[in-house]
Scaffold this motif. Structure first.
Motif, PDB file in Angstrom:
ATOM      1  N   ILE A  44      31.694 -45.229  65.943  1.00 23.31           N
ATOM      2  CA  ILE A  44      32.040 -46.283  64.988  1.00 23.31           C
ATOM      3  C   ILE A  44      32.574 -47.477  65.765  1.00 23.31           C
ATOM      4  O   ILE A  44      33.530 -47.350  66.540  1.00 23.31           O
ATOM      5  N   VAL A  45      31.940 -48.634  65.584  1.00 24.14           N
ATOM      6  CA  VAL A  45      32.406 -49.867  66.213  1.00 24.14           C
ATOM      7  C   VAL A  45      32.466 -50.964  65.153  1.00 24.14           C
ATOM      8  O   VAL A  45      31.748 -50.927  64.158  1.00 24.14           O
ATOM      9  N   GLN A  46      33.316 -51.944  65.413  1.00 24.42           N
ATOM     10  CA  GLN A  46      33.407 -53.102  64.534  1.00 24.42           C
ATOM     11  C   GLN A  46      33.148 -54.362  65.348  1.00 24.42           C
ATOM     12  O   GLN A  46      33.709 -54.535  66.433  1.00 24.42           O
ATOM     13  N   ILE A  47      32.282 -55.240  64.808  1.00 26.40           N
ATOM     14  CA  ILE A  47      32.000 -56.518  65.455  1.00 26.40           C
ATOM     15  C   ILE A  47      33.068 -57.494  64.995  1.00 26.40           C
ATOM     16  O   ILE A  47      32.974 -58.103  63.929  1.00 26.40           O
ATOM     17  N   GLU A  48      34.118 -57.622  65.787  1.00 27.10           N
ATOM     18  CA  GLU A  48      35.234 -58.477  65.373  1.00 27.10           C
ATOM     19  C   GLU A  48      34.915 -59.956  65.547  1.00 27.10           C
ATOM     20  O   GLU A  48      35.376 -60.791  64.757  1.00 27.10           O
ATOM     21  N   SER A  49      34.150 -60.286  66.585  1.00 27.68           N
ATOM     22  CA  SER A  49      33.813 -61.690  66.795  1.00 27.68           C
ATOM     23  C   SER A  49      32.542 -61.797  67.610  1.00 27.68           C
ATOM     24  O   SER A  49      32.302 -60.999  68.524  1.00 27.68           O
ATOM     25  N   LEU A  50      31.710 -62.772  67.280  1.00 27.12           N
ATOM     26  CA  LEU A  50      30.553 -63.124  68.092  1.00 27.12           C
ATOM     27  C   LEU A  50      30.961 -64.201  69.099  1.00 27.12           C
ATOM     28  O   LEU A  50      31.984 -64.864  68.909  1.00 27.12           O
ATOM     29  N   PRO A  51      30.182 -64.390  70.171  1.00 26.91           N
ATOM     30  CA  PRO A  51      30.533 -65.446  71.131  1.00 26.91           C
ATOM     31  C   PRO A  51      30.173 -66.831  70.596  1.00 26.91           C
ATOM     32  O   PRO A  51      29.175 -66.995  69.894  1.00 26.91           O
ATOM     33  N   TYR A  52      31.008 -67.802  70.914  1.00 25.80           N
ATOM     34  CA  TYR A  52      30.762 -69.191  70.523  1.00 25.80           C
ATOM     35  C   TYR A  52      30.799 -70.057  71.774  1.00 25.80           C
ATOM     36  O   TYR A  52      31.688 -69.908  72.617  1.00 25.80           O
ATOM     37  N   LYS A  53      29.846 -70.993  71.862  1.00 32.46           N
ATOM     38  CA  LYS A  53      29.832 -71.959  72.959  1.00 32.46           C
ATOM     39  C   LYS A  53      30.285 -73.323  72.463  1.00 32.46           C
ATOM     40  O   LYS A  53      30.191 -73.630  71.274  1.00 32.46           O
ATOM     41  N   PHE A  54      30.777 -74.119  73.406  1.00 33.46           N
ATOM     42  CA  PHE A  54      31.139 -75.487  73.065  1.00 33.46           C
ATOM     43  C   PHE A  54      29.897 -76.257  72.630  1.00 33.46           C
ATOM     44  O   PHE A  54      28.780 -75.955  73.045  1.00 33.46           O
ATOM     45  N   GLU A  55      30.108 -77.270  71.793  1.00 33.20           N
ATOM     46  CA  GLU A  55      29.001 -78.110  71.333  1.00 33.20           C
ATOM     47  C   GLU A  55      28.317 -78.784  72.527  1.00 33.20           C
ATOM     48  O   GLU A  55      28.979 -79.441  73.334  1.00 33.20           O
ATOM     49  N   GLY A  56      27.032 -78.593  72.634  1.00 34.49           N
ATOM     50  CA  GLY A  56      26.265 -79.265  73.675  1.00 34.49           C
ATOM     51  C   GLY A  56      26.530 -78.783  75.073  1.00 34.49           C
ATOM     52  O   GLY A  56      26.122 -79.430  76.041  1.00 34.49           O
ATOM     53  N   GLY A  57      27.245 -77.646  75.216  1.00 37.50           N
ATOM     54  CA  GLY A  57      27.559 -77.126  76.541  1.00 37.50           C
ATOM     55  C   GLY A  57      27.103 -75.690  76.699  1.00 37.50           C
ATOM     56  O   GLY A  57      26.635 -75.051  75.770  1.00 37.50           O
ATOM     57  N   GLU A  58      27.265 -75.169  77.898  1.00 31.96           N
ATOM     58  CA  GLU A  58      26.878 -73.794  78.188  1.00 31.96           C
ATOM     59  C   GLU A  58      28.069 -72.863  78.346  1.00 31.96           C
ATOM     60  O   GLU A  58      27.905 -71.663  78.459  1.00 31.96           O
ATOM     61  N   GLU A  59      29.267 -73.427  78.370  1.00 29.29           N
ATOM     62  CA  GLU A  59      30.457 -72.596  78.548  1.00 29.29           C
ATOM     63  C   GLU A  59      30.869 -71.946  77.225  1.00 29.29           C
ATOM     64  O   GLU A  59      30.760 -72.542  76.151  1.00 29.29           O
ATOM     65  N   ILE A  60      31.364 -70.719  77.329  1.00 28.97           N
ATOM     66  CA  ILE A  60      31.803 -69.978  76.145  1.00 28.97           C
ATOM     67  C   ILE A  60      33.200 -70.423  75.743  1.00 28.97           C
ATOM     68  O   ILE A  60      34.123 -70.433  76.553  1.00 28.97           O
ATOM     69  N   GLU A  61      33.332 -70.800  74.463  1.00 26.47           N
ATOM     70  CA  GLU A  61      34.644 -71.183  73.933  1.00 26.47           C
ATOM     71  C   GLU A  61      35.418 -69.958  73.472  1.00 26.47           C
ATOM     72  O   GLU A  61      36.628 -69.870  73.689  1.00 26.47           O
TER      73      GLU A  61
ATOM     74  N   GLU B 232      31.811 -56.794  60.299  1.00 24.25           N
ATOM     75  CA  GLU B 232      31.173 -55.583  59.790  1.00 24.25           C
ATOM     76  C   GLU B 232      31.309 -54.438  60.793  1.00 24.25           C
ATOM     77  O   GLU B 232      31.376 -54.656  62.006  1.00 24.25           O
ATOM     78  N   SER B 233      31.342 -53.224  60.258  1.00 25.49           N
ATOM     79  CA  SER B 233      31.456 -52.017  61.083  1.00 25.49           C
ATOM     80  C   SER B 233      30.131 -51.277  61.108  1.00 25.49           C
ATOM     81  O   SER B 233      29.380 -51.280  60.120  1.00 25.49           O
ATOM     82  N   ILE B 234      29.859 -50.621  62.243  1.00 20.28           N
ATOM     83  CA  ILE B 234      28.618 -49.874  62.437  1.00 20.28           C
ATOM     84  C   ILE B 234      28.968 -48.428  62.710  1.00 20.28           C
ATOM     85  O   ILE B 234      29.873 -48.139  63.498  1.00 20.28           O
ATOM     86  N   GLU B 235      28.239 -47.527  62.082  1.00 23.80           N
ATOM     87  CA  GLU B 235      28.475 -46.096  62.286  1.00 23.80           C
ATOM     88  C   GLU B 235      27.148 -45.391  62.524  1.00 23.80           C
ATOM     89  O   GLU B 235      26.200 -45.561  61.748  1.00 23.80           O
ATOM     90  N   THR B 236      27.077 -44.627  63.612  1.00 19.83           N
ATOM     91  CA  THR B 236      25.898 -43.814  63.887  1.00 19.83           C
ATOM     92  C   THR B 236      26.215 -42.356  63.576  1.00 19.83           C
ATOM     93  O   THR B 236      27.306 -41.878  63.862  1.00 19.83           O
ATOM     94  N   LYS B 237      25.225 -41.668  63.018  1.00 17.88           N
ATOM     95  CA  LYS B 237      25.398 -40.254  62.685  1.00 17.88           C
ATOM     96  C   LYS B 237      24.958 -39.386  63.866  1.00 17.88           C
ATOM     97  O   LYS B 237      24.555 -39.873  64.916  1.00 17.88           O
ATOM     98  N   LYS B 238      25.012 -38.080  63.677  1.00 19.93           N
ATOM     99  CA  LYS B 238      24.665 -37.136  64.730  1.00 19.93           C
ATOM    100  C   LYS B 238      23.220 -37.347  65.180  1.00 19.93           C
ATOM    101  O   LYS B 238      22.318 -37.556  64.366  1.00 19.93           O
ATOM    102  N   ASN B 239      22.989 -37.296  66.498  1.00 16.06           N
ATOM    103  CA  ASN B 239      21.659 -37.454  67.114  1.00 16.06           C
ATOM    104  C   ASN B 239      21.034 -38.816  66.800  1.00 16.06           C
ATOM    105  O   ASN B 239      19.812 -38.953  66.764  1.00 16.06           O
ATOM    106  N   SER B 240      21.857 -39.822  66.585  1.00 13.02           N
ATOM    107  CA  SER B 240      21.353 -41.159  66.250  1.00 13.02           C
ATOM    108  C   SER B 240      21.808 -42.172  67.302  1.00 13.02           C
ATOM    109  O   SER B 240      22.912 -42.073  67.846  1.00 13.02           O
ATOM    110  N   PHE B 241      20.937 -43.156  67.562  1.00 15.22           N
ATOM    111  CA  PHE B 241      21.229 -44.202  68.544  1.00 15.22           C
ATOM    112  C   PHE B 241      20.940 -45.569  67.927  1.00 15.22           C
ATOM    113  O   PHE B 241      20.075 -45.706  67.053  1.00 15.22           O
ATOM    114  N   LEU B 242      21.647 -46.562  68.445  1.00 18.05           N
ATOM    115  CA  LEU B 242      21.357 -47.960  68.126  1.00 18.05           C
ATOM    116  C   LEU B 242      21.348 -48.763  69.417  1.00 18.05           C
ATOM    117  O   LEU B 242      22.151 -48.513  70.310  1.00 18.05           O
ATOM    118  N   ILE B 243      20.439 -49.727  69.497  1.00 22.13           N
ATOM    119  CA  ILE B 243      20.500 -50.733  70.551  1.00 22.13           C
ATOM    120  C   ILE B 243      20.628 -52.078  69.857  1.00 22.13           C
ATOM    121  O   ILE B 243      19.790 -52.454  69.036  1.00 22.13           O
TER     122      ILE B 243
END
Length: 333
Positions: free
Chosen positions: A79-96, A52-63
């Motif tokens: 305008i930004v697009q969330i191309e991918s979220l982070p995924y971790k390995f099953e049962g681990g703390e490292e990012i896949e 999904e893509s996000i668009e902010t208008k004039k004088n607008s902010f998002l956190i």
């Protein structure tokens, strides 16, 4: 009792499957999220999906916040697009797989607090990508130039034929999103509001004039510090070796597997559709002629007779006409 144990194990396994979500912590003004077919206004607490893509208008902010991973401040008219979220390995703390955000226009400030020996996040523009492992930085793209400013940590920046690192209190401008300029400290960085506090939000546009003025005065051609770059590469190699040792016995994330299969399926469907279209385009002239012949009304008998007579007359004329070879022989005689 058995039912309770099964339920407990299911919840435990579900908790170990790390697939973050990105949610809206704060919204000021007007901002929209858009998928392939719909657009809706964003409110605090809304969840944004991959793609999904996000668009902010004039004088607008998002956190925005990616749980257990990062925060992102989206400036006005961005305008930004969330191309991918982070995924971790099953049962681990490292990012896949790292998070990936595509900045189309505007400004995004990010703080990555999920550190990894591999990349934790990637922010990219059309031609330039910035890989991070735990840092705070800002990316601005306007008038085709890309600015990267780093407040904390180190960011690796690269495009097709250039690569370098930008450390804390340094910036780099990529002209036309293609040509690196010198990596160096700039005074305007001290004017950037690096806070995520809702009551102190300020747009990067407020320091844009100072950034442009200072850049034009201090602009120098890009030349990589080879000693610093070699040290970085050596350190990165060590980190990647450690990362590979850590994850070699871990199970790949099930949700990521499903996602990759869906992506491959969509790519295959697109390829099949393209092949069908190419085949249709190739056969279209033949099909058009065939259809025209079938749809053409029958000729009048008189017209057919006249056409037959004309063809017969042409054949006779060609038969009676002397050939070039015979003519040449007659001349010789």
């Amino acid at each position: 009792m058995n039912k309770f144990i099964v339920t407990y194990l299911f919840l435990l396994l579900s908790a170990s499957t790390f697939s973050s979500e990105i949610s809206v912590l704060f919204v000021k003004g007007t901002a929209y999220v858009t998928d392939e077919s719909t657009q809706k206004r964003l409110n605090k607490g809304d969840v944004i999906n991959e793609g999904e893509s996000i668009e902010t208008k004039k004088n607008s902010f998002l956190i925005l916040k990616i749980s257990e991973h990062s925060k992102h401040k989206i400036d006005p008219e961005t305008i930004v697009q969330i191309e991918s979220l982070p995924y971790k390995f099953e049962g681990g703390e490292e990012i896949e797989q790292p998070a990936q955000i595509y900045l189309k226009v505007g400004t995004i400030m990010s703080e990555i607090f999920e550190k990894s020996d591999n990349e934790s996040a990637i922010v990219r523009t059309n031609s330039t990508s910035m890989g991070v492992r735990g840092t705070k930085f800002l990316v601005n793209q306007n008038d085709s130039d890309v600015l990267l400013s780093v407040e904390e940590g180190v960011v690796e920046i690269k495009n097709n034929n250039q690569a370098d690192i930008v450390e804390a209190n340094q910036s780099v401008v990529v002209e036309n999103d293609k040509v690196f300029t010198a990596v160096r400290p700039y005074k305007f960085q001290k004017q950037i509001n690096w806070s995520f506090r809702e009551d102190t939000l300020r747009s990067f546009n407020e320091v844009r004039a100072a950034y442009k003025s200072e850049f034009l005065k201090k602009r120098r051609p890009w030349k990589r510090d080879q000693l610093r770059w070699q040290n970085f590469k050596k350190e990165r190699k060590t980190r990647l070796e450690h990362y590979q040792n850590e994850v070699k016995d871990l199970t790949k994330n099930k949700k990521l597997k499903v996602k990759m299969k869906q992506i491959q399926k969509r790519l295959m469907e697109r390829a099949v559709l393209k092949d069908k279209k190419d085949l249709i385009d190739h056969n279209r002239p033949k099909e058009t002629i065939k259809r025209q012949l079938l749809e053409r009304p029958a000729l009048n008998k008189d017209l057919k007779r006249e056409a037959w007579k004309r063809r017969r007359q042409i054949r006779r004329e060609n038969h009676d006409k002397p050939s070039g070879k015979n003519t040449a022989t007659d001349h010789q005689q």
